[in-house]
Write an enzyme that holds these catalytic residues in place. Structure first.
Site, mmCIF file in Angstrom:
data_model
loop_
_atom_site.group_PDB
_atom_site.id
_atom_site.type_symbol
_atom_site.label_atom_id
_atom_site.label_comp_id
_atom_site.label_asym_id
_atom_site.label_seq_id
_atom_site.Cartn_x
_atom_site.Cartn_y
_atom_site.Cartn_z
ATOM 1 N N GLY A 240 0.909 -1.413 -0.170
ATOM 2 C CA GLY A 240 0.108 -0.266 0.092
ATOM 3 C C GLY A 240 0.768 1.325 0.076
ATOM 4 N N SER A 241 0.155 2.713 0.553
ATOM 5 C CA SER A 241 0.787 3.477 0.876
ATOM 6 C C SER A 241 2.020 3.662 1.798
ATOM 7 C CB SER A 241 -0.186 4.753 0.364
ATOM 8 O OG SER A 241 -0.645 4.593 1.887
ATOM 9 N N GLY A 245 1.602 1.839 5.181
ATOM 10 C CA GLY A 245 2.546 1.614 5.786
ATOM 11 C C GLY A 245 2.836 1.871 7.116
ATOM 12 N N GLU A 262 5.453 -3.347 1.529
ATOM 13 C CA GLU A 262 5.689 -2.910 0.006
ATOM 14 C C GLU A 262 5.051 -1.351 0.219
ATOM 15 O OE1 GLU A 262 7.605 -3.837 -1.997
ATOM 16 O OE2 GLU A 262 8.489 -5.991 -0.884
#
Length: 510
Positions: A240-241, A245, A262
């Site tokens: 995700g963004s 995160g 990620e």
């Protein structure tokens, strides 16, 4: 649509599965899923409850007790069978990925092929889960390290790769002896439901218990938070963004859990005076507009030496003017829609912000309307002359905006510009100069997790470890030795002597 029925997608779908069984919860309401391709309603998905989540976790923990005792090659054979089922359903699942997410049909089919490839990779890996034998300092002792499964692995995936990233995690975790609980994006849950239907028969045919591959679709504030805080999940993989995160990483770390993060990318391509532009331009354009700029590896910045800057600018503008924008199901089109209206607003806001900072919009930037763009999610990919220090350039906008940045001097200045962002996922250089390329790949070169030479930033082979540094999260998925993240490491010492030498030569006589 035929692909919906072939994948057992109905008008109303339940959102919780333990692999072969579906929970019947409806009182939480439903996600109404529409396609960004044409704005049409596809289907509804009933949201999971906290009770559903607890049931999934209990079932998964019970399944783990059985699954971990199968040999790794046996687990690999189950994954092989899943790969074969994906092969049989590749066309239908690829079409659903394209229609629900909005990426081109070629990319949708390619994403399913990635799932097939990771299954193949995992099958081979199931016979190579190796440790190391070490020389002990004590006579007649043997020391070695080995890896054991963690238990229940949580996977929280994003909309832009609605099935591939799950498979990267789930198939590697599976051959390592783990079971998985998957929470897909609420924007693209139908592809996840289709995957559960595809693997169901494999589980039944092999008389495997429920809970090896589980699915739970619900509100992030409810189900997502449950997963982040759950001590029953020793590892959670989050895509995700950076904002998502950071929150997830703090929650997981607070309970001493492990995470694979990620997150965002602000990926750059460097063009030196010795770049082969015939190679570079297709890599730049595809990297910037493929998946409508909604890849974590999408090309956001192009850093061009001043001696070729005007030439590159002219070529890119011409290439962008020839882009065909429209339904991703039409293979003649290059660019499909953004995922939703929120993404369109972010695109327009970024264009406005960067021009206010001094950026020069060279082409694109409009939101498209008309008969072929009824969903309101289509935009014209933009090229903007900018400087790297602009706040808008420093931030990742998940949309097709390409920033053109000029550099002077040697390649090390270009590398410094590339590295001067908070993200560190993917990077590339185009040059036929060996020294420039080797500097780029050196430990004082690119600070990204992925560094390419004469190939773009977008996409990655499943055989390599995928991930980045800095605010990209630092995690690794997919190939190489990324499997070790799904295991707990153990050091073993065996004494086969008749004495018990103590550490540091300590004498302890009784």
């Amino acid at each position: 649509m035929e692909f919906l029925s072939s994948l057992a997608i109905e008008a109303n779908n339940f959102g919780t599965s333990t692999g072969t069984q579906w929970r019947q919860t409806t009182e939480q309401g439903a996600f109404e899923i529409s396609s960004p391709v044409d704005g049409k309603h596809i289907a509804n998905v009933y949201k999971a409850s906290s009770e559903d989540y607890q049931h999934v976790i209990i079932t998964a923990k019970q399944a783990f007790l059985i699954w971990r005792k199968l040999t790794a090659p046996h687990r690999g054979d189950i994954v092989r069978q899943i790969g074969n089922q994906l092969r049989e359903n590749k066309q239908a699942l690829g079409e659903l990925v394209s229609y629900e997410m909005g990426k081109s049909l070629q990319e949708g089919l390619g994403e399913v092929q990635e799932m097939i490839d990771i299954c193949d990779f995992a099958v081979g890996l199931s016979r190579q889960l190796n440790g190391s034998t070490l020389h002990s300092e004590r006579p007649f002792h043997r020391m070695y390290d080995q890896y054991h499964p963690l238990g229940v692995v949580g996977v929280i995936s994003a909309f832009n790769f609605p099935v591939a990233v799950w498979s990267w995690n789930a198939m590697i975790a599976a051959i390592c002896g783990n079971v998985t609980v998957w929470k897909p994006s609420e924007k693209t849950p139908l592809t996840a439901i289709a995957c559960q239907h595809i693997i169901k028969q494999v589980l039944i045919d092999n008389q495997l218990p429920e809970g090896i591959f589980s699915l739970i679709i619900g509100e992030p504030e409810l189900i997502g938070e449950d997963m982040l805080e759950d001590r029953n999940l020793p590892l959670v993989s989050v895509t995700g963004s950076t904002r998502v995160g950071r929150h997830a990483g703090q929650k997981i770390a607070a309970r001493f859990g492990k995470s694979i993060l990620e997150l965002g990318g602000n990926n750059a391509i460097i063009l030196t005076p010795e770049a082969d532009l015939k190679l570079a331009v297709p890599g730049i354009v595809f990297g910037a507009v493929g998946t409508a700029g909604q890849r974590c590896t999408s090309t956001r910045r192009v850093i061009v030496h001043e001696s070729i800057y005007d030439q590159v600018k002219s070529i890119l503008i011409k290439a962008y003017q020839g882009l065909r924008i429209g339904s991703p199901l039409d293979e003649n089109n290059h660019v499909g829609p953004l995922i939703d209206q929120g993404a369109v607003q972010a695109f327009s806001h970024a264009i406005k912000s960067v021009t206010n900072e001094g950026g020069n919009l060279l082409c694109g930037g409009d939101v498209l309307s008309g008969e072929n763009y009824q969903s309101g999610c289509y935009v014209q990919p933009a090229i903007v002359e900018a400087e790297n220090h602009y706040q808008t350039v420093q931030h990742e906008t998940f949309a097709p905006i390409l920033y053109l940045i000029k550099y002077q001097g040697g390649v090390e200045q270009a590398i410094a510009i590339q590295n001067d962002v908070l993200q560190g996922l993917s990077s590339a250089i185009f040059s036929n100069n060996m020294r420039e390329c080797e500097i780029f790949l050196s430990h004082w070169g690119s600070d990204c997790g992925i560094a390419n030479v004469n190939i773009g930033t977008s996409g990655a082979e499943i055989g390599g470890a995928f991930g980045g540094e800095k605010e990209t999260g630092g995690g690794r998925e997919s190939g190489s030795d990324a499997w070790k993240a799904y295991m707990r490491r153990q050091t073993n010492t065996i004494n086969f002597s008749t004495e018990l030498p103590l550490a540091q030569g300590i004498k302890f006589d009784l």
